[in-house]
Design a protein around this motif. Structure first.
Motif, PDB file in Angstrom:
ATOM      1  N   PRO A 144       0.717  -1.458   0.130  1.00 18.89           N
ATOM      2  CA  PRO A 144       0.057  -0.081   0.124  1.00 18.89           C
ATOM      3  C   PRO A 144       0.853   1.356  -0.046  1.00 18.89           C
ATOM      4  O   PRO A 144       0.509   2.191  -0.667  1.00 18.89           O
TER       5      PRO A 144
ATOM      6  N   GLN B 125      -6.857  -3.490   3.974  1.00 16.42           N
ATOM      7  CA  GLN B 125      -6.168  -3.176   2.719  1.00 16.42           C
ATOM      8  C   GLN B 125      -6.960  -3.574   1.453  1.00 16.42           C
ATOM      9  O   GLN B 125      -6.994  -2.765   0.651  1.00 16.42           O
TER      10      GLN B 125
ATOM     11  N   SER C 102      -5.371   2.882   5.175  1.00 13.56           N
ATOM     12  CA  SER C 102      -4.496   1.991   4.993  1.00 13.56           C
ATOM     13  C   SER C 102      -3.146   1.906   5.867  1.00 13.56           C
ATOM     14  O   SER C 102      -2.764   0.618   6.072  1.00 13.56           O
TER      15      SER C 102
END
Length: 450
Positions: free
Chosen positions: A75, A139, A171
């Motif tokens: 991420p 996520q 995230s």
């Protein structure tokens, strides 16, 4: 053999005894122990018929930690590697466009630091495997949301920027959960699994850049980049989902192996999923002060990289291709630095030397400023581009080598399992504090270069 923390911290891995202990962890993960009944990890799960290769529990766990390492850092790298995409998406607001990278890093690191501090204080009876799964689920939700968000109208600039930053913050929470869980698990497992994790981290830096380049090249409608963004963010969903599946499969196989009669649980994931007592940061800091200081220095300086990657132009390649290529080059260097640490020759074992090496990396910043930042060097040539690319690769290599060396030492320098598990939360906190410092410094770089 029980050693005091002061003696372990002072000598690091410099003694022959400690060096031998660390080197013993560098075993081929595909090999089966001579005494399989003593080690559940050596249990053969299946045999691949065509190549006649046995797959052991150890091999499955190595791959799982590698995939979880990818999912953990994917991420962060995804949001960073897409900096040129977001700058283009936000071009109607120059202020938001030019400050995307710095704002993204600040939001991420600030949320991560606060949440990691909270997590580091929640140790008793914590199930680390559950934290890992929860982080992955967060996520998946975030990046599915990002893939839908590409459909927002171009005129919704401020709203879209706020939407992206909200997803960055969520995230960051998911990444904290997975990071703390993984560090806790590999600290108990040993350096070879720690290496699998950091190699997975580095791969997650390489693949998002490649994913973005492919998305750009395959986009048949250059005026609309929504398809690029959707493909890019859905790739993140897929990667995290695969890591989650492997974590579930590995946990199931370990339970089966233990239920089939293995009495020793020393190498199982199951015993380390729960921590029984609280360990203070002061207690952890004494043996790890040089290692943690190295991590702070490494990431504080490293966060200059996204700024230069976003603002240094090529004289021959368009920005929308050159920027993701530079992210790819840096991450390839980072991957190389982490992979070579699988060989003990490349591991920086002297802790004081590790700190000096980390400090010396600051020399890269003035060297980057000599390159074509903001189009200052209009008379540059192909040599200038090559010099800049080489600098980015070496900057990435030094980051990967130092972080991998430091990360692999943590579990070795601690004694009990509770200390190793607690070090997961504290190390994650240190990483995020260093990233926060680096992101704040990145604003100063933007001002200086602008």
């Amino acid at each position: 053999m029980v050693q005091s923390y002061s003696s372990m911290a002072s000598k690091g891995i410099n003694s022959d005894e400690d060096q031998t202990a660390l080197e013993s962890q560098y075993e081929d993960i595909a090999d089966v122990d001579a005494h399989p009944t003593m080690d559940p990890d050596s249990s053969i799960l299946l045999c691949i018929p065509i190549i006649h290769k046995a797959v052991t529990l150890r091999a499955l766990k190595y791959v799982t930690f590698l995939l979880c390492g990818m999912a953990n850092l994917w991420p962060w790298n995804c949001f960073l590697s897409a900096s040129e995409y977001f700058r283009s998406r936000l071009e109607s607001s120059p202020a938001l466009s030019s400050n995307y990278s710095s704002t993204m890093m600040t939001v991420w690191t600030l949320v991560s630091t606060v949440f990691n501090f909270y997590v580091s204080q929640k140790q008793e009876n914590v199930d680390y495997l559950f934290r890992l799964k929860l982080g992955c689920l967060i996520q998946i939700i975030v990046f599915f949301s990002m893939s839908v968000g590409v459909l927002f109208p171009q005129t919704w600039t401020t709203f879209y920027f706020s939407f992206v930053m909200l997803n960055v913050a969520i995230s960051a929470v998911g990444a904290c959960l997975t990071q703390v869980a993984i560090i806790a698990l590999v600290n108990v497992k040993g350096p070879i699994y720690a290496n699998a994790n950091v190699v997975g981290n580095a791969i997650s830096g390489v693949l998002p850049s490649i994913s973005m380049i492919i998305a750009v090249v395959t986009n048949k409608h250059a005026q609309s980049r929504s398809a690029e963004g959707a493909k890019y963010f859905l790739t993140s969903v897929f990667v995290t989902l695969v890591a989650l599946i492997f974590a579930e499969v590995t946990a199931w196989h370990e339970n089966q192996v233990l239920n089939d009669g293995f009495e020793s649980q020393e190498n199982s994931l199951e015993p380390v999923t729960t921590q029984r007592r609280f360990v203070s940061f002061k207690h952890i800091w004494q043996p790890l002060k040089f290692v943690e200081s190295t991590i702070i220095l490494v990431f504080s300086i490293t966060l200059a990289f996204p700024i230069f990657a976003s603002f240094v132009d090529s004289h021959f390649v368009s920005r929308k291709v050159f920027v993701p290529v530079i992210f790819l080059v840096w991450n390839l260097g980072d991957l190389a630095g982490r992979v070579v640490c699988a060989w003990k020759f490349f591991v920086v074992g002297n802790q004081k030397l590790m700190v000096l090496y980390a400090v010396s990396r600051i020399v890269y910043i003035p060297l980057f400023m000599l390159c074509n930042a903001f189009g200052r060097n209009e008379n540059g040539s192909i040599i200038t581009d090559i010099f800049y690319i080489m600098l980015q690769f070496m900057f990435g290599f030094s980051n990967g080598q130092l972080f991998s060396s430091a990360f692999m030492l943590i579990g070795h320098l601690l004694y009990t399992d509770d200390e190793k598990k607690a070090a997961g939360g504290y190390t994650a906190l240190v990483i995020n504090i260093s990233l926060l410092l680096g992101s704040i410094m990145s604003y100063l770089l933007v001002v200086e270069m602008g």
